[in-house]
Design a protein around this motif. Structure first.
Motif, PDB file in Angstrom:
ATOM      1  N   LEU A 120      -8.559   5.057   3.128  1.00 20.90           N
ATOM      2  CA  LEU A 120      -7.840   5.178   4.393  1.00 20.90           C
ATOM      3  C   LEU A 120      -6.338   5.236   4.166  1.00 20.90           C
ATOM      4  O   LEU A 120      -5.819   4.716   3.167  1.00 20.90           O
ATOM      5  CB  LEU A 120      -8.164   3.980   5.291  1.00 20.90           C
ATOM      6  N   ALA A 121      -5.634   5.848   5.109  1.00 17.83           N
ATOM      7  CA  ALA A 121      -4.178   5.786   5.094  1.00 17.83           C
ATOM      8  C   ALA A 121      -3.758   4.333   5.332  1.00 17.83           C
ATOM      9  O   ALA A 121      -4.458   3.584   6.019  1.00 17.83           O
ATOM     10  CB  ALA A 121      -3.596   6.698   6.171  1.00 17.83           C
ATOM     11  N   PRO A 122      -2.621   3.902   4.762  1.00 18.56           N
ATOM     12  CA  PRO A 122      -2.220   2.492   4.900  1.00 18.56           C
ATOM     13  C   PRO A 122      -2.205   1.992   6.336  1.00 18.56           C
ATOM     14  O   PRO A 122      -2.702   0.892   6.619  1.00 18.56           O
ATOM     15  CB  PRO A 122      -0.824   2.474   4.273  1.00 18.56           C
ATOM     16  N   ALA A 123      -1.646   2.760   7.267  1.00 19.49           N
ATOM     17  CA  ALA A 123      -1.565   2.305   8.660  1.00 19.49           C
ATOM     18  C   ALA A 123      -2.956   2.189   9.283  1.00 19.49           C
ATOM     19  O   ALA A 123      -3.223   1.268  10.068  1.00 19.49           O
ATOM     20  CB  ALA A 123      -0.693   3.249   9.484  1.00 19.49           C
ATOM     21  N   GLU A 124      -3.870   3.109   8.938  1.00 21.62           N
ATOM     22  CA  GLU A 124      -5.237   3.037   9.442  1.00 21.62           C
ATOM     23  C   GLU A 124      -5.927   1.774   8.914  1.00 21.62           C
ATOM     24  O   GLU A 124      -6.620   1.074   9.655  1.00 21.62           O
ATOM     25  CB  GLU A 124      -6.029   4.273   9.026  1.00 21.62           C
ATOM     26  N   ARG A 125      -5.730   1.523   7.649  1.00 19.47           N
ATOM     27  CA  ARG A 125      -6.367   0.354   7.045  1.00 19.47           C
ATOM     28  C   ARG A 125      -5.867  -0.927   7.697  1.00 19.47           C
ATOM     29  O   ARG A 125      -6.652  -1.824   8.014  1.00 19.47           O
ATOM     30  CB  ARG A 125      -6.079   0.339   5.539  1.00 19.47           C
ATOM     31  N   LEU A 126      -4.559  -1.013   7.919  1.00 22.37           N
ATOM     32  CA  LEU A 126      -3.998  -2.206   8.555  1.00 22.37           C
ATOM     33  C   LEU A 126      -4.562  -2.394   9.954  1.00 22.37           C
ATOM     34  O   LEU A 126      -4.987  -3.499  10.322  1.00 22.37           O
ATOM     35  CB  LEU A 126      -2.474  -2.100   8.612  1.00 22.37           C
ATOM     36  N   LEU A 174       0.831  -1.206   0.000  1.00 21.97           N
ATOM     37  CA  LEU A 174       0.000   0.000   0.000  1.00 21.97           C
ATOM     38  C   LEU A 174       0.864   1.254   0.000  1.00 21.97           C
ATOM     39  O   LEU A 174       0.568   2.235  -0.706  1.00 21.97           O
ATOM     40  CB  LEU A 174      -0.923   0.012   1.217  1.00 21.97           C
ATOM     41  N   ARG A 175       1.921   1.250   0.794  1.00 26.37           N
ATOM     42  CA  ARG A 175       2.804   2.408   0.834  1.00 26.37           C
ATOM     43  C   ARG A 175       3.511   2.604  -0.504  1.00 26.37           C
ATOM     44  O   ARG A 175       3.672   3.739  -0.968  1.00 26.37           O
ATOM     45  CB  ARG A 175       3.827   2.241   1.960  1.00 26.37           C
ATOM     46  N   SER A 176       3.903   1.502  -1.137  1.00 26.23           N
ATOM     47  CA  SER A 176       4.524   1.603  -2.454  1.00 26.23           C
ATOM     48  C   SER A 176       3.534   2.134  -3.478  1.00 26.23           C
ATOM     49  O   SER A 176       3.869   2.960  -4.329  1.00 26.23           O
ATOM     50  CB  SER A 176       5.040   0.226  -2.883  1.00 26.23           C
ATOM     51  N   ARG A 177       2.288   1.701  -3.364  1.00 28.44           N
ATOM     52  CA  ARG A 177       1.238   2.175  -4.268  1.00 28.44           C
ATOM     53  C   ARG A 177       1.043   3.684  -4.116  1.00 28.44           C
ATOM     54  O   ARG A 177       0.883   4.402  -5.109  1.00 28.44           O
ATOM     55  CB  ARG A 177      -0.069   1.443  -3.964  1.00 28.44           C
ATOM     56  N   GLU A 178       1.048   4.168  -2.883  1.00 28.57           N
ATOM     57  CA  GLU A 178       0.885   5.604  -2.635  1.00 28.57           C
ATOM     58  C   GLU A 178       2.040   6.417  -3.187  1.00 28.57           C
ATOM     59  O   GLU A 178       1.863   7.540  -3.645  1.00 28.57           O
ATOM     60  CB  GLU A 178       0.753   5.860  -1.128  1.00 28.57           C
ATOM     61  N   SER A 179       3.254   5.852  -3.107  1.00 32.53           N
ATOM     62  CA  SER A 179       4.428   6.603  -3.538  1.00 32.53           C
ATOM     63  C   SER A 179       4.506   6.724  -5.049  1.00 32.53           C
ATOM     64  O   SER A 179       5.159   7.627  -5.572  1.00 32.53           O
ATOM     65  CB  SER A 179       5.709   5.935  -3.008  1.00 32.53           C
ATOM     66  N   ARG A 180       3.824   5.808  -5.772  1.00 29.38           N
ATOM     67  CA  ARG A 180       3.833   5.870  -7.236  1.00 29.38           C
ATOM     68  C   ARG A 180       2.584   6.626  -7.687  1.00 29.38           C
ATOM     69  O   ARG A 180       1.576   6.046  -8.063  1.00 29.38           O
ATOM     70  CB  ARG A 180       3.850   4.468  -7.840  1.00 29.38           C
ATOM     71  N   ARG A 181       2.656   7.936  -7.621  1.00 31.81           N
ATOM     72  CA  ARG A 181       1.480   8.772  -7.880  1.00 31.81           C
ATOM     73  C   ARG A 181       0.926   8.545  -9.281  1.00 31.81           C
ATOM     74  O   ARG A 181      -0.258   8.742  -9.521  1.00 31.81           O
ATOM     75  CB  ARG A 181       1.849  10.250  -7.731  1.00 31.81           C
ATOM     76  N   GLU A 182       1.817   8.148 -10.206  1.00 36.35           N
ATOM     77  CA  GLU A 182       1.348   7.969 -11.575  1.00 36.35           C
ATOM     78  C   GLU A 182       0.619   6.646 -11.748  1.00 36.35           C
ATOM     79  O   GLU A 182      -0.020   6.409 -12.769  1.00 36.35           O
ATOM     80  CB  GLU A 182       2.530   8.025 -12.551  1.00 36.35           C
ATOM     81  N   ASP A 183       0.701   5.764 -10.739  1.00 34.88           N
ATOM     82  CA  ASP A 183       0.029   4.477 -10.826  1.00 34.88           C
ATOM     83  C   ASP A 183      -1.469   4.693 -10.673  1.00 34.88           C
ATOM     84  O   ASP A 183      -1.922   5.171  -9.639  1.00 34.88           O
ATOM     85  CB  ASP A 183       0.548   3.560  -9.714  1.00 34.88           C
ATOM     86  N   PRO A 184      -2.273   4.322 -11.678  1.00 37.48           N
ATOM     87  CA  PRO A 184      -3.698   4.627 -11.628  1.00 37.48           C
ATOM     88  C   PRO A 184      -4.516   3.705 -10.741  1.00 37.48           C
ATOM     89  O   PRO A 184      -5.716   3.869 -10.639  1.00 37.48           O
ATOM     90  CB  PRO A 184      -4.134   4.461 -13.097  1.00 37.48           C
ATOM     91  N   ILE A 185      -3.882   2.709 -10.075  1.00 37.34           N
ATOM     92  CA  ILE A 185      -4.686   1.743  -9.335  1.00 37.34           C
ATOM     93  C   ILE A 185      -5.504   2.409  -8.240  1.00 37.34           C
ATOM     94  O   ILE A 185      -6.583   1.970  -7.887  1.00 37.34           O
ATOM     95  CB  ILE A 185      -3.799   0.615  -8.760  1.00 37.34           C
ATOM     96  N   GLY A 186      -4.984   3.513  -7.678  1.00 34.55           N
ATOM     97  CA  GLY A 186      -5.730   4.206  -6.635  1.00 34.55           C
ATOM     98  C   GLY A 186      -6.985   4.875  -7.156  1.00 34.55           C
ATOM     99  O   GLY A 186      -7.844   5.264  -6.374  1.00 34.55           O
ATOM    100  N   GLU A 187      -7.105   5.032  -8.483  1.00 35.13           N
ATOM    101  CA  GLU A 187      -8.275   5.647  -9.084  1.00 35.13           C
ATOM    102  C   GLU A 187      -9.181   4.604  -9.746  1.00 35.13           C
ATOM    103  O   GLU A 187      -9.985   4.921 -10.588  1.00 35.13           O
ATOM    104  CB  GLU A 187      -7.836   6.694 -10.116  1.00 35.13           C
TER     105      GLU A 187
END
Length: 292
Positions: free
Chosen positions: A119-125, A70-83
């Motif tokens: 949610l933020a990754p730590a909150e989700r965990l 999740l943290r890696s996903r957040e750091s890759r802003r260009e990764d569209p998976i979050g959308e």
């Protein structure tokens, strides 16, 4: 049978549970499988004889792996998976595939996964491990590198978000399907008033694929606005069949056996409160969704 075979057998007995943890953490079926496989690699390199509680050890390891993902996903802003909408689990007929039953316990609907994605990754965990799998905060705290008290606060914040979103649907699938049938009939007839009547005044529609740019979601709010959008799916409604999406009533639109549009509906008190649409045939294909 050698020691490694015995260890593999013990691991396999926990695989369904671990997939359930990873799916709630990631909202992605393929990433959940990757996380579980990584947990096996870590176990195979560990002296399992020193692990007193293997199920607990594996659960926290999968949690740690998912947190890193999740943290890696957040750091890759260009990764569209979050959308994107989370991966749905679709069943044709009236029952969930046994392979997916553990993953869908506790009413893990698509609407809940959408909230968890925010949610933020730590909150989700903290929320997933404690509220869904009863892992003590003392065991979660080292994973998120916080104190147990702070970890408790993370879970509390996440819990409030989930409760405020009111993502628990009507548990009666037959009642859900009656509402879906009314929705489909109104869409087929182009009956705007009938569409509005089955929608909650504050209904939210989220859609990806179709004419929505890749990596973004179209969000429409309000009964009149969503009913207007639904009329654009009038022709697709002619070919829609009822399905279960994460154990709740939904519909799959297809032409000549090719799935084109999947709709997951959250229904409470006889009204549709959320509609999540995936109109990306390629994504539906990769998820293994068929028209039956």
């Amino acid at each position: 049978m050698n020691d490694m075979d015995l260890l593999a057998e013990r691991f396999e007995s926990h695989r369904n549970h671990l997939r359930a943890v990873a799916y709630r953490m990631l909202g992605s079926l393929s990433e959940a499988e990757d996380a579980v496989q990584e947990a096996w690699f870590r176990l195979s390199r560990t002296d399992a004889g020193k692990v007193d509680n293997l199920p607990g050890w594996l659960t926290t390891v999968v949690g740690r792996i998912c947190l890193d993902m999740l943290r890696s996903r957040e750091s890759r802003r260009e990764d569209p998976i979050g959308e994107r909408l989370p991966d749905p689990i679709v069943s044709i007929g009236d029952s969930v595939d046994p392979e997916h039953e553990a993953m869908l316990s506790d009413s893990v609907g698509l609407a809940l996964l959408v909230v968890l994605d925010a949610l933020a990754p730590a909150e989700r965990l903290a929320f997933v491990l404690h509220d869904m799998f009863s892992v003590p905060f003392e065991e979660i705290a080292p994973i998120v590198e916080r104190s147990p008290a702070t970890t408790r606060q993370l879970a509390s914040r996440a819990r409030r978000r989930v409760q405020d979103a009111s993502v628990t649907p009507d548990p009666d699938v037959a009642r859900q399907r009656a509402v879906v049938a009314a929705f489909l009939l109104a869409a087929r007839d182009g009956d705007f008033a009938a569409l509005v009547s089955v929608l909650d005044p504050d209904v939210v529609l989220r859609a990806e694929g179709g004419d929505v740019p890749f990596g973004t979601l179209r969000v429409v709010r309000g009964a009149a606005e969503v009913a207007g959008q639904a009329l654009t799916y009038r022709s697709m409604a002619e070919h829609a069949v009822p399905v279960l999406v994460n154990g709740a009533a939904g519909m799959l639109g297809s032409i000549k056996g090719k799935p084109l549009v999947l709709s997951a509906l959250s229904i409470r008190d006889g009204k549709i409160v959320e509609i999540d649409i995936i109109a990306d045939p390629e994504r539906l294909r990769r998820l293994g969704i068929s028209a039956g």
